[in-house]
Design a protein around this motif. Structure first.
Motif, mmCIF file in Angstrom:
data_model
loop_
_atom_site.group_PDB
_atom_site.id
_atom_site.type_symbol
_atom_site.label_atom_id
_atom_site.label_comp_id
_atom_site.label_asym_id
_atom_site.label_seq_id
_atom_site.Cartn_x
_atom_site.Cartn_y
_atom_site.Cartn_z
ATOM 1 N N ASN A 1 -26.720 29.718 -14.515
ATOM 2 C CA ASN A 1 -25.772 28.148 -14.672
ATOM 3 C C ASN A 1 -24.961 27.495 -13.903
ATOM 4 N N GLY B 1 -25.359 25.189 -11.091
ATOM 5 C CA GLY B 1 -25.483 24.016 -11.087
ATOM 6 C C GLY B 1 -25.637 23.194 -9.103
ATOM 7 N N LYS C 1 -31.549 25.217 -10.200
ATOM 8 C CA LYS C 1 -31.684 24.716 -11.464
ATOM 9 C C LYS C 1 -31.196 23.371 -11.301
ATOM 10 N N MET C 2 -30.210 22.956 -10.611
ATOM 11 C CA MET C 2 -30.019 21.636 -10.381
ATOM 12 C C MET C 2 -31.125 20.654 -10.419
ATOM 13 N N LYS D 1 -33.825 21.287 -11.532
ATOM 14 C CA LYS D 1 -35.205 21.316 -12.411
ATOM 15 C C LYS D 1 -34.240 20.460 -13.955
ATOM 16 N N LYS D 2 -32.750 20.465 -13.668
ATOM 17 C CA LYS D 2 -32.445 20.210 -14.774
ATOM 18 C C LYS D 2 -32.400 17.948 -14.701
ATOM 19 N N CYS E 1 -23.437 17.891 -13.669
ATOM 20 C CA CYS E 1 -23.065 19.444 -14.049
ATOM 21 C C CYS E 1 -23.095 19.711 -15.897
ATOM 22 N N HIS F 1 -25.235 18.969 -18.270
ATOM 23 C CA HIS F 1 -26.149 19.887 -18.365
ATOM 24 C C HIS F 1 -26.291 21.156 -18.552
ATOM 25 N N ASP F 2 -24.787 21.551 -18.405
ATOM 26 C CA ASP F 2 -24.638 22.725 -18.802
ATOM 27 C C ASP F 2 -24.572 23.330 -17.702
ATOM 28 N N LEU F 3 -23.999 23.193 -16.930
ATOM 29 C CA LEU F 3 -24.169 24.021 -16.116
ATOM 30 C C LEU F 3 -23.004 23.994 -14.530
#
Length: 265
Positions: free
Chosen positions: A112, A114, A191-192, A194-195, A216, A219-221
């Protein structure tokens, strides 16, 4: 590792070469695929006689600001950021430690994460500019800062009371979770990418740290300060050429936009 580094040059031609050479010193790392994009704002015309051991793209544009110029260069070069494992947004007045990519390759990163924020060592202050912001700033604090940008006298008081005190608190040597890192070198994960569909930023300059920190957060990163990764900063080579009233206005306008678009609670 597939890494994209995007950098923006504004009247700092003398820094571009040393920036690229510091990256080139990292190419000994195995299984590294690296693309570096340098976007030059204005009419600068620098020649790079040295051949680098990585893919390099140079793009010219009129001055669109920091993130907006970088996005122009990405679109112009037809680069798909989603094909990379990491995307770094960088100033050109920094240098990478020669073990940067090797250290990055060996890091254990939670799923998780980002944004990885490295140690950014100021050549002038001899201090780490990270971690920039330890926790999410309350809306009232940002409103107070916005007011101080409008009235220089209050900004001097703010800087005297809060900035120096915060600098003492920020000096750390251990990996930690933070809200946002320093904007001179921001390393985002796959991951970042992609979000969020785009790294577009609604303002010309300043406030990028809060903006991406909030991205971040929403987006819960998480943002991780990682002092094992080292960047050396020669301190505001571009922004030092702006006068104080320009700096204050840009900071004010950027923070106003952030409050309007992100801090709606």
């Amino acid at each position: 590792m597939k890494i994209l580094i995007g950098a923006v040059n504004f009247n700092t031609n003398e820094k571009v070469k040393s920036f690229l050479e510091s990256i080139n010193n990292n190419i000994w790392v195995k299984n590294l695929e690296l693309l570096v994009l340098v976007v030059s704002n204005g009419e600068e015309n620098y020649k790079l006689s040295h051949k680098y051991n990585f893919n390099l793209k140079l793009v010219k544009t009129q001055n669109l600001g920091y993130i907006n110029s970088l996005n122009y260069g990405i679109e112009k070069s037809k680069i798909d950021i989603h094909l990379f494992d990491y995307f770094a947004i960088s100033n050109v007045d920094v240098k990478m430690d020669k073990h940067f990519f090797d250290t990055l390759n060996k890091l254990k990163i939670s799923s998780n994460t980002g944004w990885i924020s490295p140690s950014i060592i100021s050549e002038k202050e001899k201090l780490d500019r990270n971690p920039k912001i330890l926790s999410r700033p309350p809306k009232k604090k940002l409103q107070m800062l916005l007011y101080s940008y409008k009235y220089p006298f209050f900004y001097k008081i703010y800087k005297l009371v809060f900035y120096k005190a915060n600098r003492r608190l920020k000096i750390q040597s251990k990996k930690s979770k933070i809200y946002a890192g320093h904007g001179s070198f921001m390393l985002f994960t796959k991951k970042m990418m992609k979000k969020i569909k785009s790294f577009s930023y609604p303002s010309f300059l300043f406030g990028e740290e809060i903006f991406f920190g909030e991205m971040c957060f929403q987006h819960d990163l998480i943002v991780i300060y990682e002092p094992k990764l080292k960047i050396y900063d020669s301190d505001h080579a571009s922004t030092s050429k702006l006068n104080n009233s320009e700096l204050m206005k840009m900071n004010h306008d950027s923070l106003k936009l952030i409050l309007k678009t992100l801090y709606r609670e």
